[in-house]
Design an enzyme around this catalytic site. Sequence first.
Site, PDB file in Angstrom:
ATOM      1  N   PHE A 115       0.793  -1.029   0.117  1.00  8.76           N
ATOM      2  CA  PHE A 115       0.415   0.129   0.427  1.00  8.76           C
ATOM      3  C   PHE A 115       0.903   1.437   0.487  1.00  8.76           C
ATOM      4  O   PHE A 115       0.516   2.158  -0.392  1.00  8.76           O
ATOM      5  CB  PHE A 115      -1.123  -0.462   1.134  1.00  8.76           C
ATOM      6  CG  PHE A 115      -0.518   0.546   2.429  1.00  8.76           C
ATOM      7  CD1 PHE A 115      -0.301   1.652   3.319  1.00  8.76           C
ATOM      8  CD2 PHE A 115       0.015  -0.361   3.159  1.00  8.76           C
ATOM      9  CE1 PHE A 115      -0.080   2.056   4.186  1.00  8.76           C
ATOM     10  CE2 PHE A 115       0.504   0.270   4.550  1.00  8.76           C
ATOM     11  CZ  PHE A 115       0.802   1.700   5.051  1.00  8.76           C
ATOM     12  N   LYS A 116       1.839   1.230   0.339  1.00  2.35           N
ATOM     13  CA  LYS A 116       3.130   2.415   0.221  1.00  2.35           C
ATOM     14  C   LYS A 116       2.889   3.228  -0.919  1.00  2.35           C
ATOM     15  O   LYS A 116       3.328   3.972  -0.426  1.00  2.35           O
ATOM     16  CB  LYS A 116       4.442   2.162   0.490  1.00  2.35           C
ATOM     17  CG  LYS A 116       4.534   1.224   2.375  1.00  2.35           C
ATOM     18  CD  LYS A 116       4.415   1.700   3.323  1.00  2.35           C
ATOM     19  CE  LYS A 116       5.553   1.621   4.641  1.00  2.35           C
ATOM     20  NZ  LYS A 116       4.346   0.121   5.250  1.00  2.35           N
ATOM     21  N   ASP A 117       2.996   2.424  -2.000  1.00  4.37           N
ATOM     22  CA  ASP A 117       3.053   2.816  -3.482  1.00  4.37           C
ATOM     23  C   ASP A 117       1.732   4.355  -3.556  1.00  4.37           C
ATOM     24  O   ASP A 117       1.877   5.114  -3.727  1.00  4.37           O
ATOM     25  CB  ASP A 117       2.562   1.671  -4.525  1.00  4.37           C
ATOM     26  CG  ASP A 117       4.347   0.934  -4.489  1.00  4.37           C
ATOM     27  OD1 ASP A 117       4.869   0.989  -4.421  1.00  4.37           O
ATOM     28  OD2 ASP A 117       3.831  -0.525  -5.005  1.00  4.37           O
ATOM     29  N   MET A 125       3.788   6.576  -1.962  1.00  5.46           N
ATOM     30  CA  MET A 125       5.164   7.238  -2.329  1.00  5.46           C
ATOM     31  C   MET A 125       5.175   7.703  -3.526  1.00  5.46           C
ATOM     32  O   MET A 125       5.913   8.780  -4.021  1.00  5.46           O
ATOM     33  CB  MET A 125       5.362   5.874  -2.111  1.00  5.46           C
ATOM     34  CG  MET A 125       7.343   6.436  -1.977  1.00  5.46           C
ATOM     35  SD  MET A 125       7.369   7.284  -0.157  1.00  5.46           S
ATOM     36  CE  MET A 125       7.553   5.516   0.968  1.00  5.46           C
TER      37      MET A 125
END
Length: 462
Positions: free
Chosen positions: A111-113, A116
């Site tokens: 989910f960091k994408d 980011m």
Amino acid sequence: MQYISTRGSAPALGFEDTMLSGLARDGGLYVPETIPQLSPDDIRAMHGQSYEDIAFRVMRPFIGDAFTDEVFADLIAKAYAGFGHDARAPLVQLGNGHFLLELFHGPTLAFKDFAMQLIGQMFEEALTRRGDRVTIVGATSGDTGSAAIEAFRGLDAVDVFILFPHGRVSDVQRRQMTTPVEDNVHAIAIDGDFDDCQARLKDMFNHFEFRDAVRLAGVNSINWGRVLAQVVYYFSSAVSLGAPDRKISFTVPTGNFGDIFAGYIAKRMGLPIDRLVVATNHNDILHRCLSTGGYVTDSVTPTISPSMDIQVSSNFERALFDAYDRDGAAVAQLMDELKAGGFHVSQGAMQVLRDHYDSGRVSEDQTLAMITQAQDHMGELLCPHSAIGVAVAEAQRDPATPMVTLATAHPAKFPDAVQKATGLRPPLPERMADLFDRTERVTRLANDLDTLETHIKDRITS
Ligand SMILES: *Cc1c(COP(=O)(O)O)cnc(C)c1O
């Protein structure tokens, strides 16, 4: 829109400076001075809209004059164009009233994408306009690092250094960080755990001479821009389940408290969220704190959900700031006590926290059992982090309110645990099938501030 520090003594900043700096100079975290409101009609208008359109509506009030509407819409479009699913954050049904929000279709499968990729676009736009450059240093338990590298690789205005705990990330996570070929990407394996990486990063921010010399910027979830981008999928998923005319609950596999804090912001903006449930693994400082009021650090135990192997949960400071009625001096005092091992949350503040958050903890065996059960009975192959969320949600959910559990990573990122539980080894998506053939490039360094700062200064490409 101005941003203020949770410790009360750093100057207020606009969105762009808040994003470019990361941590406030008094050691605090930036939060918006006021929370923009969306009315039920505003939320209703999101029915049937694309993820990108919802993203624009949710985030626009927070960015002030940092970008024009046209530029901001364009940055959002570019951020999500590389996702492997047209819905960006598709929702699938696990059972009666229980839904899984798949947040792992971005380029590094976690989910960091979501945050980011957008931060990468916003940094590039702002720095190019300013004719400026920065050195990004990030600490990672595995997924932030790969997402940051993917977002910033090859950009002219940025060097990116990622500190990860040596030997404590999965092979896929490590290779995503060590195999990019661009000169501006620097992977550093630290002899220590994630909390050590995060502590050295904070030390660098508090060492102003170094901070100013390299123009240090941070993209850990302490960066407000990260939290903001994550607010969006609470809206997109709740709207597709009937919000604002129906309450929705969320369960969030939690480490640094960034993702679930984004849910709290969505709620404060007017999204009718019933419960926000913090799901932790064996490293359960948040569950203990929400149960007893004591926030006491312990040593970190490595688990099969390494992205949640955390004892100092940075964004919890933002929750405390609101729980203490935005008293920065009180928060600064708690953070001083934390350096000596821990603190006790006051009764009044605990009341506020309990109004917003529930919590649960899942053992290693329960995690594996949940992966097996989800495969056998829900038709879903879950990564260990997502399984922890699903297990806590199943134990705590109220059948009258739809529950959305956030699936934070793709099962192929943690193939050993998934194989142990199901006998299936999830393959990597086509676009990264050659990950294990690529050459790794990494420097192993001691858990020492001087060593790290010297290494970074020597390697900035400028
Ligand atoms: C980062 C991460 C988490 C924890 O998210 P926080 O925002 O730090 O609470 C959970 N699962 C996965 C897969 C992650 O990468």
